[in-house]
Scaffold this active site. Structure first.
Site, PDB file in Angstrom:
ATOM      1  N   GLY A  74     -26.510  18.651   2.720  1.00 51.03           N
ATOM      2  CA  GLY A  74     -27.618  18.832   3.648  1.00 51.03           C
ATOM      3  C   GLY A  74     -27.996  20.289   3.822  1.00 51.03           C
ATOM      4  O   GLY A  74     -29.175  20.653   3.762  1.00 51.03           O
ATOM      5  N   THR A  75     -27.000  21.131   4.032  1.00 53.78           N
ATOM      6  CA  THR A  75     -27.243  22.567   4.195  1.00 53.78           C
ATOM      7  C   THR A  75     -27.897  23.148   2.952  1.00 53.78           C
ATOM      8  O   THR A  75     -28.871  23.904   3.027  1.00 53.78           O
ATOM      9  CB  THR A  75     -25.918  23.300   4.467  1.00 53.78           C
ATOM     10  OG1 THR A  75     -25.371  22.851   5.701  1.00 53.78           O
ATOM     11  CG2 THR A  75     -26.128  24.803   4.518  1.00 53.78           C
ATOM     12  N   GLY A  93       0.780  -1.225   0.000  1.00 54.65           N
ATOM     13  CA  GLY A  93       0.000   0.000   0.000  1.00 54.65           C
ATOM     14  C   GLY A  93       0.811   1.274   0.000  1.00 54.65           C
ATOM     15  O   GLY A  93       0.247   2.367  -0.149  1.00 54.65           O
ATOM     16  N   GLU A  94       2.133   1.181   0.176  1.00 52.07           N
ATOM     17  CA  GLU A  94       2.966   2.380   0.134  1.00 52.07           C
ATOM     18  C   GLU A  94       2.985   2.964  -1.275  1.00 52.07           C
ATOM     19  O   GLU A  94       2.877   2.243  -2.266  1.00 52.07           O
ATOM     20  CB  GLU A  94       4.387   2.056   0.592  1.00 52.07           C
ATOM     21  CG  GLU A  94       4.480   1.695   2.066  1.00 52.07           C
ATOM     22  CD  GLU A  94       5.904   1.368   2.480  1.00 52.07           C
ATOM     23  OE1 GLU A  94       6.805   1.387   1.598  1.00 52.07           O
ATOM     24  OE2 GLU A  94       6.118   1.081   3.676  1.00 52.07           O
ATOM     25  N   ASP A 134     -21.643  29.137  -2.972  1.00 58.15           N
ATOM     26  CA  ASP A 134     -20.768  28.692  -1.891  1.00 58.15           C
ATOM     27  C   ASP A 134     -19.452  28.238  -2.493  1.00 58.15           C
ATOM     28  O   ASP A 134     -19.348  28.065  -3.722  1.00 58.15           O
ATOM     29  CB  ASP A 134     -21.422  27.559  -1.101  1.00 58.15           C
ATOM     30  CG  ASP A 134     -21.011  27.550   0.363  1.00 58.15           C
ATOM     31  OD1 ASP A 134     -20.007  28.215   0.705  1.00 58.15           O
ATOM     32  OD2 ASP A 134     -21.688  26.877   1.159  1.00 58.15           O
ATOM     33  N   ASP A 192     -24.888  31.076   4.387  1.00 53.66           N
ATOM     34  CA  ASP A 192     -24.570  31.354   5.787  1.00 53.66           C
ATOM     35  C   ASP A 192     -23.932  32.740   5.885  1.00 53.66           C
ATOM     36  O   ASP A 192     -23.610  33.370   4.873  1.00 53.66           O
ATOM     37  CB  ASP A 192     -23.653  30.278   6.384  1.00 53.66           C
ATOM     38  CG  ASP A 192     -22.407  30.036   5.547  1.00 53.66           C
ATOM     39  OD1 ASP A 192     -21.858  31.008   4.998  1.00 53.66           O
ATOM     40  OD2 ASP A 192     -21.985  28.874   5.429  1.00 53.66           O
ATOM     41  N   LYS A 231     -28.370  30.283   9.828  1.00 56.90           N
ATOM     42  CA  LYS A 231     -28.604  28.912  10.284  1.00 56.90           C
ATOM     43  C   LYS A 231     -27.760  28.616  11.517  1.00 56.90           C
ATOM     44  O   LYS A 231     -26.776  29.284  11.797  1.00 56.90           O
ATOM     45  CB  LYS A 231     -28.257  27.909   9.184  1.00 56.90           C
ATOM     46  CG  LYS A 231     -26.775  27.789   8.870  1.00 56.90           C
ATOM     47  CD  LYS A 231     -26.533  26.698   7.836  1.00 56.90           C
ATOM     48  CE  LYS A 231     -25.046  26.399   7.681  1.00 56.90           C
ATOM     49  NZ  LYS A 231     -24.282  27.498   7.084  1.00 56.90           N
TER      50      LYS A 231
END
EC number: 2.7.6.1
Length: 315
Positions: free
Chosen positions: A227-228, A38-39, A220, A170, A194
């Protein structure tokens, strides 16, 4: 003038190829893979001695693997006597960990990553829409933070918007939203206030501004779980918004993002290609991607030629 060479890690090969095509050069020859344990394994397969080298690598998920891949590539090129090494990081991971909150016993990980890159031989960093502009000061090398939001703005200007209003999701995004609103026909702006009870969970509290019978443009720097964004869109529609479009530079799209966006009332989500999209996201009809390859190619050309980057954004 030193020979320009462009190399790519494994995080965002499609964007790297687009940039190379814009610059009319081929991507540098390198083998970037993994050993059996994995290196990370890196080998540069062409001469880079004295060259002006650019490595394109977003530090998106898997964040730690992509950071280490970038670091090992930098070391390989430095040991191969590259003249100058610029890390092109379209999406800079860990950028949201840029401060201590109320003296909590937590790290400032954005500073840790900046120190790491500065110490291993990066001469310059080119990135896009940092989550917090002060992160530029975390580095001990020059940082060029270009504005992907202007590519998003061009798309907004091509829409047939009816009575548009720019919405900040926000309080922290007000400066960004105000800048977009000014360039978008100097239109009005609204703000969503929020409260966030815990990470990646938010509750819409109040909308500051009149959005009734208007096309709302949420802006943004990134979309994470969505979700926001989805709750913001619901709140805007409840207040009488006609259509809701969401624009963000970085499509993080983690966790429940595919489900959230699929079930949302957002008319369209427009993002840039700083992070590759998962298949679940690509299949969504309300998600569209714009490429930053032209902007990044021009920034790379200017850096290589010692020209001004800020001149790209003068209006």
């Amino acid at each position: 003038m030193p020979d320009m060479k462009l190399f790519s890690g494994n995080s965002i090969p499609k964007l790297a190829k687009f940039i190379a095509n814009r610059l009319y050069i081929n991507l540098g020859k390198a083998s970037v893979g993994r050993f059996s344990d994995g290196e990370i394994s890196v080998q540069i397969n062409e001469n880079v001695r004295g060259s002006d080298v650019f490595i394109i690598q977003s530090t998106c998920s898997p964040t730690n693997d992509n950071i280490m891949e970038l670091v090992v590539m930098v070391d390989s090129l430095r040991r191969a006597s590259a003249g100058r090494i610029t890390a092109v990081i379209p999406y800079f991971g860990y950028a949201r960990q840029d401060r201590r909150v109320r003296s909590a016993r937590v790290p400032i990980t954005a500073k840790v990553v900046a120190d790491f890159l500065s110490s291993i031989g990066v001469d310059r960093v080119l990135t896009v829409d940092l989550h917090a502009e002060q992160i530029q000061g975390f580095f001990d090398v020059p940082v060029d933070n270009v504005f992907g939001s202007l590519i998003l703005l061009e798309d907004m200007l091509q829409r047939e918007l009816k009575n548009p209003i720019v919405v900040s999701p926000d309080i922290g995004g007000v400066v960004r939203a105000r800048a977009i609103a000014k360039l978008l026909y100097d239109t009005d702006m609204a703000i969503i206030d929020k409260r966030r009870p815990r990470a990646n969970v938010s509750q819409i509290m109040n909308i500051i501004g009149d959005v009734a019978n208007r096309d709302c443009i949420l802006v943004d720097d990134m979309i994470d779980t969505g979700g926001t964004l989805c709750k913001a869109a619901e709140a805007l529609k409840e207040r009488g918004a006609k259509r809701v479009f969401a624009y963000a530079t970085h499509p993080v799209f983690s966790g429940d993002a595919p489900k959230n966006l699929k079930n949302s009332v957002i008319d369209e989500v427009v993002v840039c290609d700083t992070i590759p999209l998962s298949e679940n996201i690509e299949l969504l009809p309300n998600v569209r991607t714009l490429t930053l390859s032209g902007m990044l190619a021009e920034a790379i050309r200017r850096i290589s030629n010692e020209e001004s980057i800020s001149a790209m954004f003068e209006h």
